[in-house]
Design an enzyme around this catalytic site. Structure first.
Site, short mmCIF file in Angstrom:
data_model
loop_
_atom_site.label_atom_id
_atom_site.label_comp_id
_atom_site.label_asym_id
_atom_site.label_seq_id
_atom_site.Cartn_x
_atom_site.Cartn_y
_atom_site.Cartn_z
N CYS A 170 0.77 -1.20 0.04
CA CYS A 170 -0.05 0.23 0.05
C CYS A 170 0.99 1.22 -0.06
O CYS A 170 0.51 2.27 -0.53
CB CYS A 170 -0.93 -0.02 1.16
SG CYS A 170 -1.98 -1.38 1.28
C1 BEZ Z 1 0.54 -4.79 1.95
O1 BEZ Z 1 0.05 -3.60 1.61
O2 BEZ Z 1 1.57 -4.88 1.79
C2 BEZ Z 1 -0.46 -5.69 2.24
C3 BEZ Z 1 -1.53 -5.39 3.17
C4 BEZ Z 1 -2.39 -6.35 3.37
C5 BEZ Z 1 -2.18 -7.70 3.18
C6 BEZ Z 1 -0.98 -8.02 2.54
C7 BEZ Z 1 -0.06 -7.21 2.15
#
Ligand code: BEZ
Length: 211
Positions: free
Chosen positions: A45
């Protein structure tokens, strides 16, 4: 109920990093990209939000406003924004909705209870100036989205709206386009004075119309 193409994007009031806004009023006569991410302070994210900030001038050029959403509180958004600027080199330059009560996430079907690694999936809604949903995308939490592809679709959608053309596989801005089948040859002659190549009666290829 899942939001489908052609549906009116539901209106809502939201707390964001840029203050409180009413969605339709905030859009005005522009298009919008409303997208959700699973959670603040997560790695994928962080890269996505930095990339959207980097690309913001490209969305602006097309008359498209961008707005993000997660179910994290506003204090977390504000604190995470510092990490995005620090690690991605692009500071948040669009509003990020804080939806801890999950009202907007539920309204847009962004919560997929059976997705095993996240609460809010990576959703994208492209919404036209007529407030209708033009594109929906749902990505798993473990895969960062390709926002260049979203821009490409917006270019295609805006050309269709303005010129009665469709765009072929892997089309990129500036390449030849397809005259929509609903247009007769007679109507096409008026709209496309440069002509077209008839590959098949239903496949008529013409240079991309320019403004
Ligand atoms: C991420 O943004 O890295 C992420 C968020 C939730 C679950 C897995 C990855």
């Amino acid at each position: 109920m899942t939001l489908q193409l052609g549906d009116t994007a539901p209106d809502f009031e939201a707390d964001t990093t840029d203050g409180t806004l009413k969605f339709h009023e905030w859009m005005g006569d522009d298009w919008a990209v409303l997208f959700s991410h699973p959670a603040d302070f997560t790695p994928v994210c962080t890269t996505e939000l930095g990339e959207v900030a980097r690309m913001k001038p490209e969305f602006d050029k097309r008359g498209v406003k961008v707005i993000g959403l997660s179910v994290d509180p506003l204090e977390d958004h504000r604190s995470w924004a510092g990490d995005i600027a620090e690690t991605q080199g692009h500071a948040l330059n669009f509003p990020l909705i804080a939806d801890p009560a999950r009202e907007i996430a539920n309204l847009y079907g962004m919560i997929h209870p059976q997705a095993d690694d996240t609460l809010t999936v990576r959703s994208v809604f492209v919404i036209g100036s007529d407030k209708k949903v033009k594109l929906t995308l749902t990505y798993p939490a473990s895969t960062g989205r390709n926002f260049e592809e979203i821009l490409r679709v917006i270019d295609s959608l805006q050309l269709t709206a303005d010129y009665s053309v469709a765009t072929p596989v892997n089309w990129q801005h500036g390449e030849d386009v397809i005259i929509v089948p609903s247009l007769s040859d007679e109507e096409a002659r008026e709209k496309f004075p440069k002509g077209w190549e008839t590959v098949k009666p239903y496949l008529r290829v013409t240079p991309q119309p320019q403004d």
